[in-house]
Write an enzyme that holds these catalytic residues in place. Structure first.
Site, PDB file in Angstrom:
ATOM      1  N   GLY A 115     -13.650   6.722  -6.395  1.00  0.00           N
ATOM      2  CA  GLY A 115     -14.773   6.734  -5.449  1.00  0.00           C
ATOM      3  C   GLY A 115     -15.828   5.750  -5.923  1.00  0.00           C
ATOM      4  O   GLY A 115     -15.851   5.398  -7.117  1.00  0.00           O
TER       5      GLY A 115
ATOM      6  N   CYS B 197      -9.716   7.377 -12.087  1.00  0.00           N
ATOM      7  CA  CYS B 197     -10.956   6.585 -12.044  1.00  0.00           C
ATOM      8  C   CYS B 197     -12.185   7.501 -11.887  1.00  0.00           C
ATOM      9  O   CYS B 197     -12.499   8.260 -12.796  1.00  0.00           O
ATOM     10  CB  CYS B 197     -10.858   5.536 -10.942  1.00  0.00           C
ATOM     11  SG  CYS B 197     -12.095   4.241 -11.117  1.00  0.00           S
ATOM     12  N   TYR B 198     -12.848   7.482 -10.725  1.00  0.00           N
ATOM     13  CA  TYR B 198     -13.970   8.406 -10.521  1.00  0.00           C
ATOM     14  C   TYR B 198     -13.497   9.845 -10.763  1.00  0.00           C
ATOM     15  O   TYR B 198     -14.228  10.675 -11.317  1.00  0.00           O
ATOM     16  CB  TYR B 198     -14.488   8.275  -9.080  1.00  0.00           C
ATOM     17  CG  TYR B 198     -15.686   9.153  -8.766  1.00  0.00           C
ATOM     18  CD1 TYR B 198     -16.979   8.707  -9.003  1.00  0.00           C
ATOM     19  CD2 TYR B 198     -15.522  10.438  -8.241  1.00  0.00           C
ATOM     20  CE1 TYR B 198     -18.079   9.514  -8.720  1.00  0.00           C
ATOM     21  CE2 TYR B 198     -16.607  11.244  -7.958  1.00  0.00           C
ATOM     22  CZ  TYR B 198     -17.888  10.777  -8.192  1.00  0.00           C
ATOM     23  OH  TYR B 198     -18.964  11.573  -7.927  1.00  0.00           O
TER      24      TYR B 198
ATOM     25  N   HIS C 133      -5.770   2.742 -12.394  1.00  0.00           N
ATOM     26  CA  HIS C 133      -5.198   3.189 -11.111  1.00  0.00           C
ATOM     27  C   HIS C 133      -3.665   3.138 -11.146  1.00  0.00           C
ATOM     28  O   HIS C 133      -3.079   2.091 -10.894  1.00  0.00           O
ATOM     29  CB  HIS C 133      -5.720   2.298  -9.976  1.00  0.00           C
ATOM     30  CG  HIS C 133      -7.167   2.529  -9.676  1.00  0.00           C
ATOM     31  ND1 HIS C 133      -7.589   3.414  -8.725  1.00  0.00           N
ATOM     32  CD2 HIS C 133      -8.276   2.003 -10.246  1.00  0.00           C
ATOM     33  CE1 HIS C 133      -8.914   3.426  -8.690  1.00  0.00           C
ATOM     34  NE2 HIS C 133      -9.356   2.583  -9.606  1.00  0.00           N
TER      35      HIS C 133
ATOM     36  N   GLU D 276      -1.731   4.196  -8.966  1.00  0.00           N
ATOM     37  CA  GLU D 276      -1.207   4.034  -7.604  1.00  0.00           C
ATOM     38  C   GLU D 276      -1.124   2.572  -7.174  1.00  0.00           C
ATOM     39  O   GLU D 276      -0.487   2.251  -6.174  1.00  0.00           O
ATOM     40  CB  GLU D 276      -2.083   4.824  -6.605  1.00  0.00           C
ATOM     41  CG  GLU D 276      -3.466   4.241  -6.313  1.00  0.00           C
ATOM     42  CD  GLU D 276      -4.530   4.582  -7.354  1.00  0.00           C
ATOM     43  OE1 GLU D 276      -4.161   4.922  -8.497  1.00  0.00           O
ATOM     44  OE2 GLU D 276      -5.720   4.481  -7.040  1.00  0.00           O
TER      45      GLU D 276
ATOM     46  N   SER E  63       0.510  -7.181  19.912  1.00  0.00           N
ATOM     47  CA  SER E  63       0.148  -8.508  19.404  1.00  0.00           C
ATOM     48  C   SER E  63       1.404  -9.304  19.086  1.00  0.00           C
ATOM     49  O   SER E  63       1.350 -10.505  18.880  1.00  0.00           O
ATOM     50  CB  SER E  63      -0.696  -8.365  18.140  1.00  0.00           C
ATOM     51  OG  SER E  63       0.122  -7.869  17.089  1.00  0.00           O
ATOM     52  N   GLY E  64       2.557  -8.595  19.028  1.00  0.00           N
ATOM     53  CA  GLY E  64       3.799  -9.269  18.648  1.00  0.00           C
ATOM     54  C   GLY E  64       4.009  -9.227  17.148  1.00  0.00           C
ATOM     55  O   GLY E  64       5.029  -9.659  16.634  1.00  0.00           O
ATOM     56  N   GLY E  65       3.041  -8.695  16.422  1.00  0.00           N
ATOM     57  CA  GLY E  65       3.181  -8.544  14.981  1.00  0.00           C
ATOM     58  C   GLY E  65       3.999  -7.295  14.667  1.00  0.00           C
ATOM     59  O   GLY E  65       4.426  -6.571  15.566  1.00  0.00           O
ATOM     60  N   VAL E  66       4.214  -7.063  13.370  1.00  0.00           N
ATOM     61  CA  VAL E  66       5.060  -5.951  12.958  1.00  0.00           C
ATOM     62  C   VAL E  66       4.482  -4.607  13.424  1.00  0.00           C
ATOM     63  O   VAL E  66       5.208  -3.772  13.978  1.00  0.00           O
ATOM     64  CB  VAL E  66       5.190  -5.923  11.403  1.00  0.00           C
ATOM     65  CG1 VAL E  66       6.085  -4.778  10.956  1.00  0.00           C
ATOM     66  CG2 VAL E  66       5.718  -7.252  10.891  1.00  0.00           C
ATOM     67  N   ASP E  67       3.174  -4.422  13.223  1.00  0.00           N
ATOM     68  CA  ASP E  67       2.593  -3.094  13.472  1.00  0.00           C
ATOM     69  C   ASP E  67       2.701  -2.685  14.940  1.00  0.00           C
ATOM     70  O   ASP E  67       3.139  -1.579  15.260  1.00  0.00           O
ATOM     71  CB  ASP E  67       1.103  -3.067  13.055  1.00  0.00           C
ATOM     72  CG  ASP E  67       0.914  -3.522  11.627  1.00  0.00           C
ATOM     73  OD1 ASP E  67       1.902  -3.512  10.871  1.00  0.00           O
ATOM     74  OD2 ASP E  67      -0.212  -3.906  11.269  1.00  0.00           O
ATOM     75  N   SER E  68       2.296  -3.583  15.848  1.00  0.00           N
ATOM     76  CA  SER E  68       2.336  -3.172  17.248  1.00  0.00           C
ATOM     77  C   SER E  68       3.777  -3.131  17.769  1.00  0.00           C
ATOM     78  O   SER E  68       4.098  -2.333  18.653  1.00  0.00           O
ATOM     79  CB  SER E  68       1.445  -4.067  18.123  1.00  0.00           C
ATOM     80  OG  SER E  68       1.786  -5.409  17.987  1.00  0.00           O
ATOM     81  N   SER E  69       4.660  -3.953  17.192  1.00  0.00           N
ATOM     82  CA  SER E  69       6.063  -3.912  17.627  1.00  0.00           C
ATOM     83  C   SER E  69       6.710  -2.594  17.217  1.00  0.00           C
ATOM     84  O   SER E  69       7.459  -1.988  17.993  1.00  0.00           O
ATOM     85  CB  SER E  69       6.860  -5.073  17.025  1.00  0.00           C
ATOM     86  OG  SER E  69       6.270  -6.292  17.395  1.00  0.00           O
TER      87      SER E  69
ATOM     88  N   LYS F 119       1.890  -1.135   5.148  1.00  0.00           N
ATOM     89  CA  LYS F 119       2.743  -2.168   5.741  1.00  0.00           C
ATOM     90  C   LYS F 119       4.220  -2.001   5.378  1.00  0.00           C
ATOM     91  O   LYS F 119       5.084  -2.066   6.236  1.00  0.00           O
ATOM     92  CB  LYS F 119       2.234  -3.534   5.274  1.00  0.00           C
ATOM     93  CG  LYS F 119       2.832  -4.690   5.989  1.00  0.00           C
ATOM     94  CD  LYS F 119       2.484  -4.650   7.459  1.00  0.00           C
ATOM     95  CE  LYS F 119       1.781  -5.864   7.913  1.00  0.00           C
ATOM     96  NZ  LYS F 119       1.100  -5.690   9.188  1.00  0.00           N
TER      97      LYS F 119
END
Ligand code: XMP
Length: 514
Positions: free
Chosen positions: A60, A87-88, A173, A175, A227-233, A371
């Site tokens: 944090g 961390c925090y 970290h 992670e 958008s044609g990108g990975v996420d919206s596809s 991603k």
């Protein structure tokens, strides 16, 4: 097995860190279900009754000793549930257990060598390795019952443990991918210390989502911002399983796409979805709104708002549509400032949403994923490799890659430079960076073109390697690739006199320049 009936759950107690969801996701990677709860929304008693196998305190931005900083009921340490503070989180654990935490003279940021001593948390971790640090405060004294189990050159207490009470903490970290043995440390905590045995899988995410949205969106028409990108596809593929022909895709070409991008997206999606794919050419409209605007956050907000207005208009034309679907993924959410985390930048599909939105509801099925998880889901849904592996392209497009005011002339220069750079990287067949593009800076410099003096634009090239885009290393591209790109850009684009390569990692930089 679904998340609901998972035999074991890990609680990620969220104190507002930038990497909180990443922690949950790393736990999911280890096939244990993790859920995040804001520290203000759960009590020690509720935690006790929820049967968690373990708890992780996140990082944090605050200082534990500052008035009003995030804290928790210290009886949590007496529940007998193993806790890992990060961390925090470790500072809070130490502070609440009676230790002193203070500002260090010098903070530690980035990759750091850490030395560990034998402990259940570090089983199988070599004595020295690289870890990722990002802290200004540090634990100065050890709380009673704890021992130091790791140190770095400038941080004498880099990890601590109270084996009896199963309390552990690391200043670094685990992670973050740059911590070499981060996965091993989390695995030790989950399986060695918490005793987990679950086998939670990513397929569960697909079946749960399809079931959830087919129920929730039954009989409703959905408009997807494509958008044609990975996420919206991937969002399109997932939602089309849930709502079938109720899904309509709108692709807005705002004029700030990469060279030839609009036509490519149309060629891929028109074939597949026919009448349910709509392309809107809106370059003039967006550029008009952006005239005279130089501030990056303003640009993002304007573009975000304009997107929504265009979608609203398209929805009206289609009639009876009341749900907007977006390909928002977790880094978009966290970097737009959620909970106590600092705002880094407003990704257009989150922070840029106007208040008076005209859709009944918004669905963002990938909102909790990173991603690489989205790519995995895409492949599992049967999307072609070429599409699933595409490098990401930000919603605001080249607007965040042109410093200062956006004009058609600047966009033309950038599109050419960017296309040349991508061609050269692709041609070299090198181990691909995860994202690579050109930026048009607002720095002008003197050059020689032909036999005359020229005073022209500076193009910056950027390539990064990363798994999750939360952190990223600048890619060590071969000099020959950089040389070829630089030569062609300066030769083929009359307005450019200089090409530079961006050698900043994230953090402290972000991937995009704006
Ligand atoms: P940053 O610059 O935030 O980028 O380090 C991390 C990743 O996110 C992409 N990005 C965006 N994607 N809308 C998006 O859909 C946005 O407003 C946006 N801003 C950045 C960026 O390209 C990188 O992959």
């Amino acid at each position: 097995m679904t998340s609901e009936d998972a035999a074991e759950k890990i609680l990620v107690l969220d104190f507002g860190g930038q990497y909180d969801q990443l922690i949950a996701r790393r736990v999911r990677d280890q096939h244990v279900y993790a859920e995040i709860k804001d520290y203000r929304r759960i009590t020690a008693k509720e935690i006790k009754n929820s049967g968690y196998a373990g708890i992780i305190f996140t990082g944090g931005p605050a200082s534990v000793y500052a008035p009003g900083s995030p804290s928790f009921d210290p009886t949590i340490f007496d529940l007998g549930i193993p806790i890992l503070g990060i961390c925090y989180g470790v500072q809070l654990m130490a502070y609440l257990s009676g230790a002193t935490v203070a500002s260090a003279e010098e903070g530690e940021y980035g990759s750091t060598e850490v030395t560990v001593t034998p402990n259940a948390l570090f089983a199988g971790v070599p004595e020295t390795s690289r870890c990722f640090m990002s802290h200004k405060d540090r634990i100065v004294s050890l709380p009673v019952g704890f021992e130091v189990i790791a140190h770095t050159d400038s941080c004498p207490i880099a990890a601590l443990a109270n084996d009896e009470k199963k309390l552990y903490g690391v200043q670094f970290h685990p992670e973050v991918e740059h911590t070499e043995y981060g996965g091993k440390i989390l695995n030790n905590f989950l399986y060695g210390i918490c005793g987990c045995t679950s086998r939670w899988q990513m397929d569960d995410f697909i079946s749960e989502s399809v079931a959830k949205y087919s129920e929730e969106l039954r009989g409703r028409k959905v408009l997807l911002a494509l958008s044609g990108g990975v996420d919206s596809s991937v969002t399109a593929a997932l939602l089309s399983r849930a709502v079938g022909s109720g899904l309509n895709m709108v692709f807005v070409d705002h004029g700030m796409m990469r060279k030839d991008e609009g036509d490519y997206v149309e060629s891929v999606f028109k074939d597949h979805y026919g009448a349910h794919f709509i392309r809107v050419n809106a370059a003039d409209r967006f550029l008009g709104k952006l005239k005279g605007v130089t501030d990056p956050e303003k640009k993002r907000k304007i573009i975000g708002e304009e997107f929504i207005r265009v979608f609203e208009e398209e929805a009206l034309k289609l009639g009876r549509i009341d749900v907007l679907a977006q390909g928002t993924i977790y880094p978009d959410v966290v970097e737009s400032g959620k909970g106590g985390a600092d705002t880094i930048k407003s990704h257009h599909n989150v922070g840029g949403l106007p208040e008076n939105i005209a859709f009944g509801s918004i669905v963002e099925p990938l909102r909790d994923l990173f991603k690489d998880e989205v790519r995995k889901v895409g492949s599992m849904l049967g999307l072609p490799d070429e599409l699933v592996r595409r490098q990401p392209f930000p919603g605001p497009g080249l607007a965040v890659r042109v410093s200062g005011e956006i004009t058609e002339d600047k966009l033309k220069i950038l599109k050419e430079a960017d296309a040349i750079f991508r061609q050269e990287v692709d041609k070299a067949g090198v181990d691909y960076p995860d994202q690579y593009f050109a930026v048009l800076t607002d720095t002008k410099s003197v050059g020689v073109k032909g036999d005359s003096r020229a005073y022209g634009a500076t193009v910056a090239l950027r390539a990064v390697s990363t798994d999750d885009f939360m952190t990223a290393e600048w890619t060590r591209l071969p000099y020959e690739v950089l040389a070829a790109a630089s030569r062609r850009i300066a030769d083929e684009i009359p307005e450019v006199t200089r090409v530079v390569y961006d050698i900043t990692s994230k953090p402290p930089a972000t991937v995009e320049w704006e």
